[in-house]
Design a protein around this motif. Structure first.
Motif, PDB file in Angstrom:
ATOM      1  N   TYR A 122      35.871  44.982  40.867  1.00 17.49           N
ATOM      2  CA  TYR A 122      35.282  43.927  41.685  1.00 17.49           C
ATOM      3  C   TYR A 122      34.759  42.771  40.847  1.00 17.49           C
ATOM      4  O   TYR A 122      34.933  41.612  41.204  1.00 17.49           O
ATOM      5  CB  TYR A 122      34.153  44.521  42.541  1.00 17.49           C
TER       6      TYR A 122
ATOM      7  N   MET B 224      32.065  48.119  46.221  1.00 18.35           N
ATOM      8  CA  MET B 224      32.459  47.245  45.136  1.00 18.35           C
ATOM      9  C   MET B 224      32.995  48.170  44.032  1.00 18.35           C
ATOM     10  O   MET B 224      32.234  48.943  43.444  1.00 18.35           O
ATOM     11  CB  MET B 224      31.263  46.435  44.624  1.00 18.35           C
TER      12      MET B 224
ATOM     13  N   ARG C 183      37.307  39.673  42.745  1.00 18.71           N
ATOM     14  CA  ARG C 183      36.646  39.986  44.009  1.00 18.71           C
ATOM     15  C   ARG C 183      37.657  40.286  45.122  1.00 18.71           C
ATOM     16  O   ARG C 183      37.475  41.191  45.928  1.00 18.71           O
ATOM     17  CB  ARG C 183      35.775  38.783  44.403  1.00 18.71           C
TER      18      ARG C 183
END
Lengths: 302, 414
Positions: B388, B412, B392
Motif C-alpha cells: 500500500y 492496507m 495505493r
C-alpha cells in the motif's frame, strides 16, 4: 502539466465507465433506468463507451408515469432504436389499476410517489439485481450521503445508517436474493459537469431542454406546463412564455424556467449565471417538506 | 481543468463544517434556495448570522438523533479546478468514516483549533492520514480570530505539529492560519495576517499538484469485464475492459497476465467504445487486446512484464475494522481488491494500534469497530497486489462478511 494528465471530464467519464463495468462484472441481471431525461441520456452515452462494440449487458427500463412529456417519450423510443438495445416500459397506470392504488388529488396531483410501486414490481418481475440510475450527489442533501453502490432491501428501502463504507474504487455489490443495488455512475458529477459533457460529446437531447414557446400557468413563481394532468382553476392566468426545462420529470411536478437559450452554449451560460439550484427551481415535488427526498428514498424511490 | 479530491478532518468544534460552508459559500456554489433553507433554520439565533455549518448538515435522521452518518460529498468548482470534498465526521468513534473518506482523497486538511493546539484528535487524524498514505497534507490552524491573530501562537503550533509529522513520516505538509468563521485566508488572502506571506487556502487547493496521487510508474490493469460481441463481423473480437489504475500501456508492450503469469503482447488499445490509440495511462478506462490466445477473465491483472507486482496467498495487512460485530480470528471473509474477490481467513492478529499514541497492544483479546490491527490474512486463491505504501491503487483491499454481505474491513497491505 504532463501529457499524461486527464481533464476533469475525462476523469469523470473514466470513473463512470469503471462503475458500469463493475456492474457488468458483479451482477447477473442489471438494468439501466432510462427516462429520456438528460442524466439518463448521458448514462446511455457512457454505456456505449463502456461496452461497444459489444451489446449492453442490460436492458433499458423506463417506469412510465403516464405524465411524461411526449417529447421525452419520443426521444426515448428513438434513442433505444438507434442504438439497437432492448427497452422495457412498465406503466404506473397499470399498477394503479392492478393494485387499486389511490392517486394523489389536488392541483398538481403527482404520480411521483406511485412510480416507486411500479419500479419495485418491475424489479421483481425481471429479478433485476442492480438498477443503474442517473442520480447525482449535488442534487440534494439526501443524495449527497448515498453510496455509488447503494444496497436496498427486498422492500426497496434505503437505510442511511446501514450503508456500506465505500473504499478506494472497490465496490461491494454482494447481496442476498431479493435485495437489489442501485448504482449511480455519475454520482460525482454536478449539473454543470453534465452540461459541459453534453456539449463536448455533442450528445443529442429532447427539444424541451431548449427554449420554446409554451402555454404555462404561473404558480408561486414557477411555470407549469398546461396539460390534461393538472387542474386549471378559474383564477389561473395562462400565458404564452418562452421557456426551457432544466430537468425533465413528470409534467405535473416539473417546472419550466424562463429562457431564451436555444443552444447548449446558451444553456451553459444561463446555468453559470443562475442563483437557484436545479431542484429548487424546477421540482415542485421537493418543496413539500424539507426531507421529501430522504423520505421517498427510504421507501424505495430511486 | 482537473479534479482535486480532498477530505477535511476535524470535529464541529474545530470549525470543520464552517470551513466547508465557507468554501462553498465564498466560491458561490451555494444557491439562493439552499441559503433560504438554512436561513429558516437560523432565524432564531440571536446574532442573526447565517450558520454556514448548516450547509453540510444532512439528513433528518441525523438531526433528530444528533449524529452524523458516514461520509457526505460536496462539490465546488473554480475556473481552475473541480473539487470533491469528502466530509467525514471527526469524533472519536468515527475512525471508520475517516478511513473511508481518506481512501478516495488526494489531500487531507487537518484542522487545528488555535486555542488548543495539537491535541489528541489532531494526533489521531494525522496517524490515520499516515496509515492511508495521504499524498498531501494541509494543516489549517483555525479560529485565529480567537487568539488575536497571534503569530506566536501559530508558530508554536507549526513547530509542535512538525514534530508529530516527523514521527509519523508525513512529508508533504503545508501550514496556513485561517479563521473560517470570518473567512480570513479562505478564498482571499487576509490583511489580518500581516506576518503570513503564503497564499489563501483556496489558492493552495487550486495549485497543489494532483499528479502526485496518480502513479504513472507501475502499470497495473485489473480486468473488469470481457467484451465478446460474437457477431459475424466481430467473430474474433475479444477485448479486456478495465481501468488502468496506475502506469502507462503502449501498443506492442510485453505484458504478463497475473496470477497465472502468462506472457502476452498488447495488440491493440481502444478507448471511447472502439477508437484505437497508441498508448493509454491511469486513470483511463480502456479495452486491451492481446496478440496471444491466452485465457484472461475478470479478476486477472495485466501488468508490464518487466515490473511485476507480488502474488501471494498470504497477506500482511493493517486492518481497520468497520463493523459493529467484532472481528473473530479464524472467521472466513471475502477479500476484494479492485475487481478480484477471493475467500479468505483472518489468521493471526499480531497487535492493535492505538490511533492516539501509535502504541501497540500485542495479542489483543478483542477487535471491534474502529480498531486498527496488524493481521495476517490467508486467501483461497493467489492475490495480485503491491504494498500500500508503494502503490495505493493496488494495495488496498476490503473484507466482506460472507453472511451479511457488509463491508467490514479495510486492509492496507504491508
Amino acid at each position: 502539466m504532463s501529457i499524461h494528465h486527464l481533464d476533469y471530464l475525462d476523469e469523470l467519464e473514466s470513473e463512470a465507465i469503471h462503475i458500469f463495468r463493475e456492474v457488468a462484472g458483479q451482477f447477473e441481471k442489471p438494468a439501466l433506468l432510462f427516462s429520456g431525461g438528460k442524466d439518463s441520456i448521458v448514462l446511455v452515452h457512457l454505456a456505449l463507451k463502456a461496452f461497444r462494440p459489444g451489446k449492453f449487458p442490460f436492458p433499458l427500463v423506463h417506469i412510465d408515469t403516464g405524465h411524461n412529456f411526449p417529447e421525452a417519450l419520443e426521444f426515448r423510443n428513438q434513442l433505444a432504436e438507434k442504438i439497437g438495445e432492448k427497452l422495457i416500459v412498465r406503466k404506473v397506470e397499470d399498477t394503479i389499476k392492478a393494485k387499486k392504488l389511490t392517486e394523489q388529488k389536488g392541483k398538481f396531483a403527482s404520480r411521483n410517489q406511485l412510480q416507486t410501486y411500479t419500479l419495485l414490481d418491475t424489479i421483481e418481475e425481471f429479478a433485476f439485481d442492480a438498477c443503474i440510475g442517473g442520480a447525482r450527489r449535488d442534487e440534494e442533501k439526501a443524495r449527497a450521503k448515498e453510496r455509488i453502490f447503494s444496497v436496498r432491501d427486498e422492500f426497496g428501502q434505503w437505510d442511511p445508517k446501514k450503508q456500506r463504507p465505500e473504499l478506494w474504487n472497490t465496490y461491494n455489490g454482494k447481496i442476498n436474493k431479493g435485495e437489489n443495488v442501485r448504482v449511480f455512475p455519475i454520482s460525482n458529477w454536478t449539473e454543470l459537469d453534465v452540461w459541459n459533457y453534453i456539449r463536448r460529446e455533442k450528445i443529442e437531447l429532447p427539444s424541451i431542454y431548449f427554449a420554446h414557446e409554451r402555454r404555462v400557468l404561473e404558480y408561486e413563481g414557477q411555470y407549469v406546463a398546461i396539460s390534461e394532468f393538472i387542474r386549471i382553476d378559474e383564477t389561473d392566468v395562462i400565458i404564452n412564455k418562452k421557456v426551457r426545462y432544466r430537468t425533465v420529470g413528470d409534467m405535473t411536478c416539473t417546472a419550466a424556467v424562463a429562457s431564451d437559450a436555444s443552444t447548449i452554449d446558451d444553456i451553459i451560460s444561463e446555468i453559470i449565471a443562475t442563483k437557484t439550484s436545479e431542484r429548487g427551481e424546477t421540482r415542485i415535488d421537493d418543496k413539500v417538506s424539507e426531507a421529501a427526498m430522504e423520505d421517498r428514498k427510504k421507501n424505495g424511490y430511486f | 481543468m482537473d479534479i482535486l479530491r480532498f477530505i477535511t478532518a476535524g470535529s464541529v468544534d474545530d470549525g470543520k463544517s464552517t470551513l466547508i460552508g465557507r468554501l462553498l459559500y465564498d466560491s458561490k456554489s451555494i444557491m439562493i434556495d439552499q441559503l433560504e433553507a438554512i436561513e429558516k433554520q437560523t432565524r432564531n439565533r440571536e446574532d442573526g448570522e447565517i450558520d454556514l455549518a448548516l450547509l453540510t448538515d444532512g439528513l433528518r435522521a441525523e438531526r433528530e438523533q444528533g449524529i452524523t452518518i458516514d461520509v457526505a460529498y460536496k462539490y465546488f468548482t473554480t475556473p481552475k479546478r473541480k473539487f470533491i470534498i469528502a466530509d467525514a465526521p471527526g469524533h472519536i468513534q468515527y475512525t471508520r468514516n475517516m478511513v473511508t473518506g481518506a481512501s478516495n482523497s488526494d489531500l487531507i486538511i487537518i484542522l487545528v483549533d488555535a486555542r488548543n493546539g495539537v491535541v489528541e484528535q489532531t494526533r489521531r487524524h494525522s496517524i490515520i492520514a499516515s496509515l492511508l498514505n495521504m499524498p498531501q497534507v494541509i494543516v489549517a490552524v483555525n479560529k485565529m480570530d480567537l487568539v488575536d491573530y497571534s503569530q506566536d501562537v501559530y508558530n508554536n503550533i507549526v513547530i509542535e505539529y512538525a514534530d508529530l509529522a516527523k514521527a509519523l513520516g508525513l512529508e508533504d505538509i503545508t501550514y496556513i492560519p485561517i479563521s473560517a468563521l470570518n473567512g480570513d485566508n479562505i478564498v482571499e488572502k487576509s490583511d489580518v495576517f500581516s506576518w503570513y506571506d503564503g497564499p489563501s487556502l483556496l489558492h493552495l487547493l487550486e495549485n497543489v499538484e494532483v499528479e502526485k496521487a496518480i502513479n504513472l510508474n507501475h502499470a497495473r490493469f485489473p480486468v473488469q469485464y470481457v467484451i465478446r460481441p460474437q457477431t459475424e463481423e466481430l467473430h474474433d473480437y475479444r477485448g479486456y475492459a478495465g481501468k488502468i489504475i496506475s502506469g502507462i500501456y503502449k501498443k506492442g508492450d510485453k505484458v504478463t497476465v497475473l496470477p497465472s503469469a502468462t506472457a502476452a503482447t498488447i495488440q491493440k488499445i481502444e478507448t471511447d467504445g472502439g477508437k484505437e490509440v497508441e498508448e493509454a495511462f491511469a486513470p483511463q478506462a480502456v479495452v486491451l487486446h492481446l496478440e496471444d490466445d491466452v485465457d484472461v477473465s475478470r479478476g486477472d491483472v495485466i501488468v508490464l512484464h518487466k515490473d511485476v507486482p507480488q502474488t501471494s496467498q498470504e497477506l500482511e495487512v493493517l486492518l481497520c475494522w468497520m463493523d459493529n460485530k467484532p472481528l473473530v480470528p479464524g472467521n472466513k471473509y471475502l477479500l476484494q481488491i479492485n475487481s478480484t474477490r477471493v475467500r479468505s481467513v483472518v489468521k493471526d492478529i499480531e497487535y492493535r494500534l492505538d490511533v492516539n499514541s501509535l502504541e501497540r497492544k500485542y495479542s489483543p483479546d478483542q477487535v471491534g469497530l474502529n480498531d486498527i490491527v496488524k493481521a495476517t490474512i490467508k486467501t483461497a486463491q493467489p492475490v495480485v497486489f503491491d504494498k500500500y505504501k508503494a502503490l495505493r491503487a493496488n494495495g488496498g483491499a476490503i473484507l466482506i462478511d460472507e453472511t451479511s454481505n457488509v463491508t467490514v474491513g479495510a486492509c492496507m497491505i504491508q
